[in-house]
Design an enzyme around this catalytic site. Structure first.
Site, mmCIF file in Angstrom:
data_model
loop_
_atom_site.group_PDB
_atom_site.id
_atom_site.type_symbol
_atom_site.label_atom_id
_atom_site.label_comp_id
_atom_site.label_asym_id
_atom_site.label_seq_id
_atom_site.Cartn_x
_atom_site.Cartn_y
_atom_site.Cartn_z
ATOM 1 N N CYS A 133 3.756 -80.325 -39.255
ATOM 2 C CA CYS A 133 4.257 -80.686 -40.584
ATOM 3 C C CYS A 133 4.784 -82.115 -40.549
ATOM 4 O O CYS A 133 5.662 -82.436 -39.747
ATOM 5 C CB CYS A 133 5.365 -79.732 -41.016
ATOM 6 S SG CYS A 133 6.007 -80.179 -42.640
ATOM 7 N N LYS A 168 -1.393 -74.901 -34.649
ATOM 8 C CA LYS A 168 -1.859 -75.794 -35.719
ATOM 9 C C LYS A 168 -1.516 -77.231 -35.354
ATOM 10 O O LYS A 168 -0.359 -77.634 -35.345
ATOM 11 C CB LYS A 168 -1.235 -75.409 -37.056
ATOM 12 C CG LYS A 168 -1.834 -76.198 -38.218
ATOM 13 C CD LYS A 168 -1.443 -75.604 -39.544
ATOM 14 C CE LYS A 168 -2.031 -76.366 -40.705
ATOM 15 N NZ LYS A 168 -1.584 -75.841 -41.998
ATOM 16 N N ILE A 194 -6.776 -79.602 -39.294
ATOM 17 C CA ILE A 194 -5.507 -80.258 -39.048
ATOM 18 C C ILE A 194 -4.511 -79.886 -40.153
ATOM 19 O O ILE A 194 -4.891 -79.205 -41.102
ATOM 20 C CB ILE A 194 -5.676 -81.813 -39.043
ATOM 21 C CG1 ILE A 194 -6.325 -82.277 -40.350
ATOM 22 C CG2 ILE A 194 -6.421 -82.304 -37.823
ATOM 23 C CD1 ILE A 194 -6.410 -83.772 -40.566
HETATM 24 C C1 LIG Z 1 2.146 -77.758 -51.087
HETATM 25 C C2 LIG Z 1 1.723 -77.607 -49.658
HETATM 26 C C3 LIG Z 1 2.584 -76.965 -48.767
HETATM 27 C C4 LIG Z 1 2.210 -76.806 -47.430
HETATM 28 N N1 LIG Z 1 3.041 -76.144 -46.577
HETATM 29 C C5 LIG Z 1 2.642 -75.921 -45.292
HETATM 30 C C6 LIG Z 1 3.460 -75.167 -44.399
HETATM 31 O O1 LIG Z 1 4.527 -74.654 -44.750
HETATM 32 N N2 LIG Z 1 3.019 -75.008 -43.135
HETATM 33 C C7 LIG Z 1 1.833 -75.526 -42.676
HETATM 34 O O2 LIG Z 1 1.469 -75.335 -41.522
HETATM 35 N N3 LIG Z 1 1.029 -76.232 -43.515
HETATM 36 C C8 LIG Z 1 1.411 -76.439 -44.802
HETATM 37 N N4 LIG Z 1 0.591 -77.145 -45.648
HETATM 38 C C9 LIG Z 1 -0.665 -77.699 -45.122
HETATM 39 C C10 LIG Z 1 -1.863 -76.797 -45.438
HETATM 40 O O3 LIG Z 1 -1.747 -75.550 -44.806
HETATM 41 C C11 LIG Z 1 -3.187 -77.462 -44.996
HETATM 42 O O4 LIG Z 1 -3.230 -77.533 -43.587
HETATM 43 C C12 LIG Z 1 -3.371 -78.858 -45.570
HETATM 44 O O5 LIG Z 1 -2.911 -78.928 -46.898
HETATM 45 C C13 LIG Z 1 -4.827 -79.313 -45.530
HETATM 46 O O6 LIG Z 1 -5.660 -78.398 -46.199
HETATM 47 P P1 LIG Z 1 -6.076 -78.519 -47.768
HETATM 48 O O7 LIG Z 1 -6.637 -79.889 -47.959
HETATM 49 O O8 LIG Z 1 -7.063 -77.407 -47.954
HETATM 50 O O9 LIG Z 1 -4.814 -78.318 -48.560
HETATM 51 C C14 LIG Z 1 0.948 -77.317 -46.989
HETATM 52 C C15 LIG Z 1 0.106 -77.950 -47.902
HETATM 53 C C16 LIG Z 1 0.456 -78.102 -49.221
HETATM 54 C C17 LIG Z 1 -0.491 -78.800 -50.170
#
Ligand SMILES: Cc1cc2nc3c(=O)[nH]c(=O)nc-3n(C[C@H](O)[C@H](O)[C@H](O)COP(=O)(O)O)c2cc1C
Length: 318
Positions: A133, A168, A194
């Site tokens: 994160c 992760k 990622i």
């Molecule tokens: C609003 C939001 C909150 C997120 N919170 C977390 C989280 O609590 N833990 C985590 O490992 N990833 C978190 N992510 C990351 C997502 O799990 C993901 O890895 C990242 O957004 C890339 O994928 P995407 O482009 O499909 O969103 C978050 C992403 C978004 C957009």
């Protein structure tokens, strides 16, 4: 008529009816929202990242839409593992057949160990160790950016948790292959690549960052080539054995196919829920299936790593 392709895949001990699962942080605050994702077609759910104690998260605004994706600076708000247990149990009662992967967020090795022990008694198939994160000072990337941090966090969770451990990873580290090898040494059964990438948006009229926290994590379409390249780097290294789960900008079935062909066994989808609605998981699954039929493949598993096999590695850099 051609038979329907086999969509079932296995990732680090978890069987999935197809390769498209809900990513952490989107639609996973409650049992009800995770159930909506499953009704929308997700083969499994990763929970919100959960810490030992409740976290409020960062002040608003924490979310901004960009042309090519989103920036968020949530700061891992969550009710703490004790309270969140109720949501997991409720979800399990309603949807016992759907795998749950509990995302863990710790700020010290001791916290990760305690979280692993707490997760052991919960009805989850696997845990996902959040080493990536970008929105917090203490946990997340603080562990993910160097192999020793990755090793110690994964090892700590592994000590307490006997089922699947997914790590992760972040792209914000000098060498993701080294991070992955450290995760494997620590006992990871699967690697997720990622998380979001650190970014910023500035309001030109206010001459101030848009997010109250200044920077945030960039997700959505814009990060897809970078995430895909990290999966490719891991899969082509020849040094990583654990299955890879792709995450970053996956919005369509063909995006997912690219990740599978780069070596991912499954994909996590987050931001695309905002782009295409909660039915995005079914849409992506159906689009993968249509591609497999069109191209004459018999299963999703058959295309995993296919682009690597076809690519003439020896000629790189010559
Ligand atoms: C609003 C939001 C909150 C997120 N919170 C977390 C989280 O609590 N833990 C985590 O490992 N990833 C978190 N992510 C990351 C997502 O799990 C993901 O890895 C990242 O957004 C890339 O994928 P995407 O482009 O499909 O969103 C978050 C992403 C978004 C957009």
């Amino acid at each position: 008529m051609m038979e329907r392709p086999v969509m079932e895949v296995e990732v680090g001990g978890v069987w999935l009816s197809h390769p498209v699962i809900l990513a952490s942080g989107v639609l996973n605050e409650t049992a009800a929202s995770m159930m909506r994702a499953v009704e929308g077609g997700a083969a499994a759910v990763v929970t919100k990242s959960i810490s030992l104690a409740e976290r409020e998260g960062h002040p608003n605004p924490t979310f901004v839409e960009l042309r090519t994706g989103y920036l968020n600076s949530m700061g891992v708000p969550n009710p703490g593992i004790e309270h969140y247990t109720k949501e997991i149990e409720r979800f399990r009662e309603e949807m016992p057949q759907v795998p749950v992967i509990l995302s863990l967020y710790g700020e010290s090795v001791e916290e990760f160990e305690e979280l692993g022990r707490a997760a052991r008694t919960l009805p989850v198939e696997a845990v996902e160790v959040n080493l990536s994160c970008p929105n917090v000072e203490e946990g997340g990337i603080a562990f993910g950016k160097d192999p020793d941090g990755v090793y110690s966090a994964v090892r700590a969770v592994r000590r307490g948790f006997p089922r699947g451990v997914w790590a992760k990873l972040t792209a914000h580290c000098p060498d993701i292959v080294e991070a992955a090898k450290a995760a494997e040494r620590g006992g990871a059964d699967a690697l997720v690549a990622i998380n979001t990438l650190k970014g910023i948006a500035i309001d030109p009229y206010l001459a101030m960052p848009v997010l109250a926290s200044g920077t945030g994590g960039y997700s959505g379409e814009g990060i897809k080539p970078l995430a895909l390249e990290k999966v490719w780097e891991l899969a082509s290294s020849g040094e990583v054995e654990a299955p890879i789960v792709g995450s970053g900008g996956i919005t369509t079935g063909l995006d997912a196919v690219e990740f599978l062909m780069a070596g991912a066994a499954a994909v996590e989808v987050g931001s695309a829920v905002r782009r295409r609605g909660v039915g995005v998981f079914s849409q992506i699954r159906e689009e993968i299936e249509a591609f497999l039929v069109e191209e004459g493949y018999g299963s999703a598993g058959e295309i995993v790593g296919l682009a690597l096999e076809r690519y003439p590695h020896e000629e790189v850099g010559e």
